[in-house]
Motif scaffolding. Structure first.
Motif, PDB file in Angstrom:
ATOM      1  N   GLU A   1       0.812  -1.205   0.000  1.00  0.00           N
ATOM      2  CA  GLU A   1       0.000   0.000   0.000  1.00  0.00           C
ATOM      3  C   GLU A   1       0.855   1.268   0.000  1.00  0.00           C
ATOM      4  OE1 GLU A   1      -3.858   0.021   2.058  1.00  0.00           O
ATOM      5  OE2 GLU A   1      -3.009  -1.655   3.180  1.00  0.00           O
ATOM      6  N   SER A   2       0.263   2.331  -0.509  1.00  0.00           N
ATOM      7  CA  SER A   2       0.952   3.607  -0.583  1.00  0.00           C
ATOM      8  C   SER A   2      -0.085   4.711  -0.696  1.00  0.00           C
ATOM      9  CB  SER A   2       1.879   3.645  -1.806  1.00  0.00           C
ATOM     10  OG  SER A   2       2.345   4.948  -2.054  1.00  0.00           O
ATOM     11  N   SER A   3       0.320   5.917  -0.369  1.00  0.00           N
ATOM     12  CA  SER A   3      -0.570   7.052  -0.570  1.00  0.00           C
ATOM     13  C   SER A   3      -0.555   7.498  -2.022  1.00  0.00           C
ATOM     14  CB  SER A   3      -0.136   8.219   0.330  1.00  0.00           C
ATOM     15  OG  SER A   3       1.185   8.615   0.015  1.00  0.00           O
ATOM     16  N   GLN A   4       0.356   6.941  -2.833  1.00  0.00           N
ATOM     17  CA  GLN A   4       0.488   7.332  -4.221  1.00  0.00           C
ATOM     18  C   GLN A   4      -0.203   6.340  -5.144  1.00  0.00           C
ATOM     19  OE1 GLN A   4       1.949  10.262  -5.087  1.00  0.00           O
ATOM     20  NE2 GLN A   4       2.113  10.572  -2.867  1.00  0.00           N
ATOM     21  N   MET A   5      -0.771   6.868  -6.225  1.00  0.00           N
ATOM     22  CA  MET A   5      -1.372   6.011  -7.232  1.00  0.00           C
ATOM     23  C   MET A   5      -0.275   5.253  -7.988  1.00  0.00           C
ATOM     24  SD  MET A   5      -1.598   6.161 -10.777  1.00  0.00           S
ATOM     25  CE  MET A   5      -2.345   4.842 -11.737  1.00  0.00           C
ATOM     26  N   ARG A   6      -0.555   4.001  -8.376  1.00  0.00           N
ATOM     27  CA  ARG A   6       0.405   3.249  -9.159  1.00  0.00           C
ATOM     28  C   ARG A   6      -0.278   2.114  -9.917  1.00  0.00           C
ATOM     29  NH1 ARG A   6      -0.799   2.553  -4.398  1.00  0.00           N
ATOM     30  NH2 ARG A   6      -0.360   0.695  -3.186  1.00  0.00           N
ATOM     31  N   LEU A   7       0.369   1.678 -11.001  1.00  0.00           N
ATOM     32  CA  LEU A   7      -0.055   0.526 -11.793  1.00  0.00           C
ATOM     33  C   LEU A   7       0.930  -0.613 -11.550  1.00  0.00           C
ATOM     34  CD1 LEU A   7      -1.718   2.744 -13.306  1.00  0.00           C
ATOM     35  CD2 LEU A   7      -1.265   1.456 -15.409  1.00  0.00           C
ATOM     36  N   VAL A   8       0.401  -1.811 -11.356  1.00  0.00           N
ATOM     37  CA  VAL A   8       1.251  -2.976 -11.106  1.00  0.00           C
ATOM     38  C   VAL A   8       0.757  -4.129 -11.962  1.00  0.00           C
ATOM     39  CG1 VAL A   8       2.149  -4.577  -9.371  1.00  0.00           C
ATOM     40  CG2 VAL A   8       1.574  -2.226  -8.705  1.00  0.00           C
ATOM     41  N   ALA A   9       1.671  -4.787 -12.667  1.00  0.00           N
ATOM     42  CA  ALA A   9       1.298  -5.986 -13.415  1.00  0.00           C
ATOM     43  C   ALA A   9       0.846  -7.066 -12.433  1.00  0.00           C
ATOM     44  CB  ALA A   9       2.485  -6.476 -14.239  1.00  0.00           C
ATOM     45  N   LEU A  10      -0.231  -7.760 -12.746  1.00  0.00           N
ATOM     46  CA  LEU A  10      -0.792  -8.734 -11.808  1.00  0.00           C
ATOM     47  C   LEU A  10       0.216  -9.792 -11.348  1.00  0.00           C
ATOM     48  CD1 LEU A  10      -4.403  -9.234 -13.211  1.00  0.00           C
ATOM     49  CD2 LEU A  10      -3.719  -8.062 -11.128  1.00  0.00           C
ATOM     50  N   PRO A  11       1.057 -10.350 -12.234  1.00  0.00           N
ATOM     51  CA  PRO A  11       2.015 -11.350 -11.733  1.00  0.00           C
ATOM     52  C   PRO A  11       2.950 -10.802 -10.665  1.00  0.00           C
ATOM     53  CG  PRO A  11       1.833 -11.488 -14.120  1.00  0.00           C
ATOM     54  CD  PRO A  11       1.095 -10.249 -13.698  1.00  0.00           C
ATOM     55  N   ARG A  12       3.238  -9.514 -10.701  1.00  0.00           N
ATOM     56  CA  ARG A  12       4.145  -8.931  -9.709  1.00  0.00           C
ATOM     57  C   ARG A  12       3.532  -8.903  -8.321  1.00  0.00           C
ATOM     58  NH1 ARG A  12       6.327  -3.275 -10.748  1.00  0.00           N
ATOM     59  NH2 ARG A  12       7.189  -3.745  -8.689  1.00  0.00           N
ATOM     60  N   LEU A  13       2.210  -8.871  -8.230  1.00  0.00           N
ATOM     61  CA  LEU A  13       1.570  -8.811  -6.924  1.00  0.00           C
ATOM     62  C   LEU A  13       1.893 -10.035  -6.081  1.00  0.00           C
ATOM     63  CD1 LEU A  13      -1.986  -7.455  -7.773  1.00  0.00           C
ATOM     64  CD2 LEU A  13      -0.040  -6.192  -6.858  1.00  0.00           C
ATOM     65  N   ALA A  14       2.054 -11.169  -6.756  1.00  0.00           N
ATOM     66  CA  ALA A  14       2.326 -12.414  -6.032  1.00  0.00           C
ATOM     67  C   ALA A  14       3.805 -12.762  -6.007  1.00  0.00           C
ATOM     68  CB  ALA A  14       1.540 -13.559  -6.658  1.00  0.00           C
ATOM     69  N   ALA A  15       4.650 -11.882  -6.530  1.00  0.00           N
ATOM     70  CA  ALA A  15       6.078 -12.197  -6.619  1.00  0.00           C
ATOM     71  C   ALA A  15       6.708 -12.403  -5.249  1.00  0.00           C
ATOM     72  CB  ALA A  15       6.816 -11.093  -7.385  1.00  0.00           C
ATOM     73  N   ALA A  16       6.209 -11.705  -4.229  1.00  0.00           N
ATOM     74  CA  ALA A  16       6.769 -11.833  -2.883  1.00  0.00           C
ATOM     75  C   ALA A  16       6.021 -12.863  -2.040  1.00  0.00           C
ATOM     76  CB  ALA A  16       6.743 -10.480  -2.179  1.00  0.00           C
ATOM     77  N   GLY A  17       5.170 -13.660  -2.677  1.00  0.00           N
ATOM     78  CA  GLY A  17       4.407 -14.674  -1.960  1.00  0.00           C
ATOM     79  C   GLY A  17       2.947 -14.614  -2.348  1.00  0.00           C
ATOM     80  N   ARG A  18       2.383 -15.740  -2.773  1.00  0.00           N
ATOM     81  CA  ARG A  18       0.993 -15.760  -3.237  1.00  0.00           C
ATOM     82  C   ARG A  18       0.026 -15.409  -2.107  1.00  0.00           C
ATOM     83  NH1 ARG A  18      -0.063 -20.880  -7.105  1.00  0.00           N
ATOM     84  NH2 ARG A  18      -2.115 -19.881  -7.081  1.00  0.00           N
ATOM     85  N   TRP A  19       0.456 -15.608  -0.860  1.00  0.00           N
ATOM     86  CA  TRP A  19      -0.420 -15.263   0.265  1.00  0.00           C
ATOM     87  C   TRP A  19      -0.778 -13.787   0.261  1.00  0.00           C
ATOM     88  CZ3 TRP A  19       1.332 -11.578   3.665  1.00  0.00           C
ATOM     89  CH2 TRP A  19       2.718 -11.334   3.698  1.00  0.00           C
ATOM     90  N   ARG A  20       0.064 -12.961  -0.369  1.00  0.00           N
ATOM     91  CA  ARG A  20      -0.194 -11.522  -0.376  1.00  0.00           C
ATOM     92  C   ARG A  20      -1.439 -11.160  -1.179  1.00  0.00           C
ATOM     93  NH1 ARG A  20       3.515  -7.963   1.450  1.00  0.00           N
ATOM     94  NH2 ARG A  20       5.467  -8.840   2.255  1.00  0.00           N
ATOM     95  N   VAL A  21      -1.857 -12.022  -2.075  1.00  0.00           N
ATOM     96  CA  VAL A  21      -3.069 -11.735  -2.848  1.00  0.00           C
ATOM     97  C   VAL A  21      -4.187 -12.731  -2.563  1.00  0.00           C
ATOM     98  CG1 VAL A  21      -1.913 -10.524  -4.737  1.00  0.00           C
ATOM     99  CG2 VAL A  21      -2.136 -13.005  -4.835  1.00  0.00           C
ATOM    100  N   GLU A  22      -3.839 -13.954  -2.148  1.00  0.00           N
ATOM    101  CA  GLU A  22      -4.859 -14.989  -2.004  1.00  0.00           C
ATOM    102  C   GLU A  22      -5.568 -14.958  -0.657  1.00  0.00           C
ATOM    103  OE1 GLU A  22      -3.115 -18.743  -2.944  1.00  0.00           O
ATOM    104  OE2 GLU A  22      -3.002 -18.305  -5.094  1.00  0.00           O
ATOM    105  N   ALA A  23      -4.868 -14.559   0.413  1.00  0.00           N
ATOM    106  CA  ALA A  23      -5.495 -14.548   1.737  1.00  0.00           C
ATOM    107  C   ALA A  23      -6.449 -13.363   1.867  1.00  0.00           C
ATOM    108  CB  ALA A  23      -4.427 -14.485   2.819  1.00  0.00           C
ATOM    109  N   MET A  24      -7.465 -13.540   2.702  1.00  0.00           N
ATOM    110  CA  MET A  24      -8.417 -12.464   2.924  1.00  0.00           C
ATOM    111  C   MET A  24      -7.745 -11.272   3.581  1.00  0.00           C
ATOM    112  SD  MET A  24     -11.397 -13.439   1.781  1.00  0.00           S
ATOM    113  CE  MET A  24     -10.447 -14.231   0.471  1.00  0.00           C
ATOM    114  N   ARG A  25      -7.941 -10.074   3.004  1.00  0.00           N
ATOM    115  CA  ARG A  25      -7.412  -8.854   3.610  1.00  0.00           C
ATOM    116  C   ARG A  25      -8.148  -7.654   3.040  1.00  0.00           C
ATOM    117  NH1 ARG A  25      -5.861 -10.045  -1.618  1.00  0.00           N
ATOM    118  NH2 ARG A  25      -4.521  -8.466  -2.513  1.00  0.00           N
ATOM    119  N   THR A  26      -7.881  -6.491   3.609  1.00  0.00           N
ATOM    120  CA  THR A  26      -8.437  -5.252   3.077  1.00  0.00           C
ATOM    121  C   THR A  26      -7.302  -4.303   2.761  1.00  0.00           C
ATOM    122  OG1 THR A  26      -8.626  -4.190   5.232  1.00  0.00           O
ATOM    123  CG2 THR A  26     -10.524  -5.486   4.486  1.00  0.00           C
TER     124      THR A  26
END
Length: 265
Positions: free
Chosen positions: A6-31
């Motif tokens: 998260e950040s206060s700045q707007m940004r675009l991220v390729a979807l595969p990069r979201l899970a690059a540091a661990g799939r739990w970062r996108v698959e687990a329930m969070r807000t």
């Protein structure tokens, strides 16, 4: 340690990069504390938003407001773009989550062009590129509003089960650190635990306790990876009655102990 997404700045991220540091970062329930827009261009999977699980495929657009619980699969064949609007965005966006299946080719092309222009202006050093980026973000908001209005006219209103599970996920997000069980939360929602679990299974194929535990363990994963807080204190802060219970719950869901997970980073 990995930096927070998260950040206060707007940004675009390729979807595969979201899970690059661990799939739990996108698959687990969070807000998230900022709105998020997902545009899938290839692949398929499942996404759970506010306790409702649906499949997604190419040309699906999903909007998730700040504070709405969610998690989604990102397999090796999934491609697309995630837009994080930033915590202080001024873009006009829908107040409710949206899952849009964009079938019209011109609408698909339109959002692709908008996203390309946002990225181009973000990468540019030409005069007024920041203002241009904000304007293109505004166009993305307009595109999303128009597609949402069109979808609403073609979709039946949510049923009682979905409304209850949405309320459950909102309550869970406020209270998951307090050590409350499903029975406590069901009582606050004026339903029985059995009815709540039945509705959760109906809308997302998972029990109420599974959703609650997933949210708590995600927060544990985040704190273990992004802070130096002692393991025992993390478990206590998430409402686990004892370090042994925290370790057992964590290991049951992740396959490793909290200490082993932290050492693997």
């Amino acid at each position: 340690m990995n930096a927070p997404i998260e950040s206060s700045q707007m940004r675009l991220v390729a979807l595969p990069r979201l899970a690059a540091a661990g799939r739990w970062r996108v698959e687990a329930m969070r807000t998230l504390s900022e709105p998020c827009f997902l545009w899938f261009t290839k692949g398929q999977g499942r996404i759970t938003v506010a306790g409702v699980t649906r499949g997604y495929t190419a040309h699906n657009a999903i909007y998730i407001p700040a504070g709405v619980m969610h998690g989604f699969e990102v397999g090796p064949q999934v491609f697309g773009t995630a837009v994080f609007f930033g915590r202080d965005t001024t873009v006009t966006l829908p107040s409710q989550p949206q899952h849009l299946r964009i079938r019209e080719v011109h609408a698909q092309q339109e959002v692709n062009v908008i996203l390309d222009m946002i990225q181009r202006e973000m990468d540019s050093t030409t005069p007024a590129h920041e203002r241009a980026t904000r304007h293109y973000l505004g166009l993305l908001g307009v595109w999303l509003e128009r597609q949402s209005v069109k979808a609403a006219a073609e979709t039946a209103p949510p049923d009682a089960a979905r409304r209850l599970v949405a309320r459950f996920t909102q309550l869970m997000e406020r209270e998951f650190r307090q050590g409350l069980g499903v029975g406590d939360m069901a009582a606050r929602l004026d339903v029985t635990p059995t009815h709540l679990t039945r509705c959760c299974r109906q809308t997302c194929g998972r029990s109420a306790i599974d959703l609650l535990q997933d949210r708590r363990i995600f927060e544990a994963l985040r704190l273990l990876s992004e802070t130096d807080t002692p393991v025992g204190r993390i478990g206590e802060s998430l409402g686990f009655n004892s370090p042994a219970y925290f370790t057992r719950a964590f290991q049951n869901m992740t396959g490793v102990s909290p200490t082993a997970f932290r050492r693997s980073l």
